[in-house]
Design a protein around this motif. Structure first.
Motif, PDB file in Angstrom:
ATOM      1  N   ARG A  84       0.845  -1.198   0.000  1.00 37.20           N
ATOM      2  CA  ARG A  84       0.000   0.000   0.000  1.00 37.20           C
ATOM      3  C   ARG A  84       0.874   1.238   0.000  1.00 37.20           C
ATOM      4  O   ARG A  84       2.075   1.166   0.279  1.00 37.20           O
ATOM      5  N   TYR A 123     -17.422  -5.947 -12.478  1.00 30.80           N
ATOM      6  CA  TYR A 123     -16.899  -4.668 -12.995  1.00 30.80           C
ATOM      7  C   TYR A 123     -17.467  -4.364 -14.389  1.00 30.80           C
ATOM      8  O   TYR A 123     -17.246  -3.295 -14.924  1.00 30.80           O
ATOM      9  N   SER A 145      -8.757   1.417 -12.281  1.00 29.61           N
ATOM     10  CA  SER A 145      -8.970   0.095 -11.687  1.00 29.61           C
ATOM     11  C   SER A 145      -9.950   0.124 -10.513  1.00 29.61           C
ATOM     12  O   SER A 145     -10.302  -0.918  -9.983  1.00 29.61           O
ATOM     13  N   ARG A 146     -10.375   1.321 -10.081  1.00 32.74           N
ATOM     14  CA  ARG A 146     -11.223   1.357  -8.886  1.00 32.74           C
ATOM     15  C   ARG A 146     -12.462   2.229  -8.994  1.00 32.74           C
ATOM     16  O   ARG A 146     -13.348   2.121  -8.137  1.00 32.74           O
ATOM     17  N   ASN A 168     -13.338  -7.382  -5.133  1.00 31.43           N
ATOM     18  CA  ASN A 168     -12.763  -7.873  -6.382  1.00 31.43           C
ATOM     19  C   ASN A 168     -13.878  -8.224  -7.366  1.00 31.43           C
ATOM     20  O   ASN A 168     -15.061  -8.131  -7.033  1.00 31.43           O
ATOM     21  N   HIS A 169     -13.448  -8.603  -8.580  1.00 31.36           N
ATOM     22  CA  HIS A 169     -14.428  -8.811  -9.669  1.00 31.36           C
ATOM     23  C   HIS A 169     -14.834 -10.270  -9.857  1.00 31.36           C
ATOM     24  O   HIS A 169     -14.011 -11.174  -9.745  1.00 31.36           O
ATOM     25  N   LEU A 180      -5.716  -7.085  -1.837  1.00 38.66           N
ATOM     26  CA  LEU A 180      -6.709  -7.165  -0.765  1.00 38.66           C
ATOM     27  C   LEU A 180      -8.088  -7.352  -1.360  1.00 38.66           C
ATOM     28  O   LEU A 180      -8.304  -7.114  -2.553  1.00 38.66           O
ATOM     29  N   TYR A 231      -7.468  -2.595 -15.431  1.00 39.38           N
ATOM     30  CA  TYR A 231      -7.436  -3.227 -14.104  1.00 39.38           C
ATOM     31  C   TYR A 231      -6.164  -4.027 -13.846  1.00 39.38           C
ATOM     32  O   TYR A 231      -5.915  -4.425 -12.708  1.00 39.38           O
ATOM     33  N   ASP A 286     -14.565  -0.162  -3.082  1.00 41.50           N
ATOM     34  CA  ASP A 286     -13.615  -0.528  -4.147  1.00 41.50           C
ATOM     35  C   ASP A 286     -12.591  -1.559  -3.678  1.00 41.50           C
ATOM     36  O   ASP A 286     -11.635  -1.854  -4.386  1.00 41.50           O
TER      37      ASP A 286
END
Ligand code: SAM
Length: 476
Positions: free
Chosen positions: A30, A282, A214-215, A243-244, A62, A294, A240
């Motif tokens: 992060r 997504y 991506s978010r 996950n997809h 994450l 992504y 966000d």
């Protein structure tokens, strides 16, 4: 052929970053090593988080997980209106010089790169001491696995020209935008500086664009005077972290009629079990978009496709390879030309991009064009409308031998398309077994999926040809 590598994209990983690291791998790191607890922050700001929802390690990064059963229809996360991050400033902020400098910079961004516009706002907040969104921003990934950060060799490893040209376009834009930003902000007074006096470079801009692409979700923004809503991209903290999946167990709901316009993530008609991941869809996107925006690829993605160009020389070559030579490929008869124009495959504004794969399997326009070109019976063709001619499920509308010839030509087109990839599927699979970097693996997975898609299409079409041929032999 569109699968040929035409040029090399200039990767941003060659730019020395000042403010952020370029992606060396698929890191789950992060922005800061021990970021604040996002769930606590959302709750403190008046949001709601279901007590069974927790952040956990998932997929090299994450994700959200249920630590207990959650009944159908439950609210999982609710965000009050002030938490999403959008480009539009609050009234107080819009008075500030730093915001108007941001608007001026945003004017250089083409509409299709909308993620960069919100990315500028993200960079502004990232640079601001005491930003309201710091708890959120510090939890964002430090690096992204999108191809703008690939080394040149890995961009080449994608082996697919339509994606290479997109990557190239984004890299070029970022390098140019970097220069434009530097010129625009160099002489600004510190109170007007959009990034609190900090330098930004192409790598930082790329970080911000990737964080957003991506978010961010495109949701209803402010109301227009006529009562309709403007669709605006926004970053939804915590939401966000989902996950997809194409089979999601959560969905975003935007409350429009309440005074506070809250964003909700709900478990729709599905009971969530303990240890289930909370997944959103997504979008029904192809792998080009998943990788570009992504930074991941979905194996056997039902929405993936391969782009080809409708080209008479290519059709000639395919026809020849299939043992079906027809002068009409390069010189269609006048009535055939008319239909090709209706299919938008001829004429000044012709759209020559055609695709294989996806739910249609074969681009309807290509199928119709081949059925028509391979028929000498004008009356028989004119009995059918374009919808029927374009449909693969309309079985042999112009007769079995016409259908077999059309499908065999498409199979030959597939063989040609496969031949344009510099490596074979089996070589790719064995390369993946060696120790390669994360971005090399991603590029190889991407091209494997394209090749597998073409091979699947060939298998499907070959089955159809066999079944039609057996019907034909029964008829005679
Ligand atoms: C909206 S964020 C989700 C949270 C993210 N995993 C994180 O660590 O912050 C989207 C990113 O999650 C990862 N991701 C989401 N769904 C995925 C999937 N089905 N397969 C692989 N990666 C996925 C990708 O890195 C993507 O860019």
């Amino acid at each position: 052929m569109s699968t040929k590598i035409m040029f090399m994209a200039s990767s941003l990983s060659q730019v020395r970053p000042l403010t952020c690291a370029a992606a060396g791998g698929l890191s789950s790191g992060r922005l800061v090593p021990q970021p604040p607890d996002l769930i606590k922050w959302v709750k403190r700001e008046g949001g709601f988080v279901h007590q069974a929802v927790k952040v956990a390690q998932q997929l090299d990064g994450l994700g959200l997980i249920a630590t207990a059963e959650i009944p159908k229809g439950s609210d999982l996360i609710v965000l009050p209106e002030h938490i999403p991050l959008r480009f539009e400033a609050s009234e107080a902020d819009s008075e500030k010089g730093s915001y108007s400098s941001l608007i001026k910079l945003a004017q250089h961004i083409p509409e299709e790169l909308w993620a960069m516009k919100l990315g500028l706002k993200l960079l502004q907040e990232r640079a601001k001491k005491g930003s309201f969104w710091w708890s959120y921003i510090s939890n964002l990934p430090e690096t992204y696995s999108v191809p703008i950060f690939f080394q040149g060799e890995d961009i080449k490893n994608l082996q697919y020209a339509p994606l290479l040209s997109q990557v190239n376009k984004r890299c070029r834009f970022l390098l140019d935008f970097d220069k434009a930003v530097k010129i625009k902000i160099e002489n600004l007074r510190s109170e007007d500086h959009p990034f609190g006096g900090q330098d930004v470079d192409a790598s930082a801009l790329g970080w911000a664009m990737s964080a957003v692409s991506s978010r961010a979700f495109r949701l209803h923004g402010n109301k227009r005077p006529d009562g309709s809503h403007i669709n605006v991209p926004m970053m939804l903290p915590l939401i966000d972290m989902c996950n997809h999946s194409f089979n999601p167990n959560a969905e975003i709901v935007q409350e429009q009629d309440t005074a506070n316009g809250r964003m909700l993530v709900k478990a729709p008609g599905i009971q969530i079990k303990r240890d289930d991941l909370l997944l959103l869809n997504y979008g029904n996107l192809n792998n080009d978009l998943f990788l570009l925006d992504y930074g991941f690829v979905i194996p056997s993605n039902p929405y993936d496709c391969v782009e080809l160009k409708y080209d008479s020389a290519l059709l000639d070559a395919a026809g020849m390879a299939a043992g079906i030579s027809s002068p009409n490929f390069s010189s269609p008869l006048p009535w055939q030309q008319q239909i090709l124009s209706q299919l938008n495959l001829r004429g000044e504004d012709a759209q020559l991009k055609i695709s294989l794969g996806g739910s249609e399997l074969v681009d309807g326009r290509l199928l119709a064009a081949l059925r028509v070109i391979l028929s000498n019976d004008k009356e028989a063709v004119q009995k059918h409308d374009l919808t029927t001619l374009k449909s693969l499920s309309a079985e042999a509308p112009l007769g079995i031998s016409n259908e077999v010839a059309a499908l065999r030509t498409i199979i030959a087109l597939c063989v040609i398309a496969l031949g344009h990839f510099p490596t074979k599927l089996m070589e790719d699979e064995s390369l993946l077994k060696q120790s390669v970097s994360a971005s090399t693996a991603l590029a190889i997975q991407f091209r494997i999926q394209k090749k597998a898609l073409i091979i699947d299409a060939m298998r499907n079409l070959t089955r159809r040809v066999k079944s039609l041929s057996s019907k034909e032999s029964v008829t005679f």
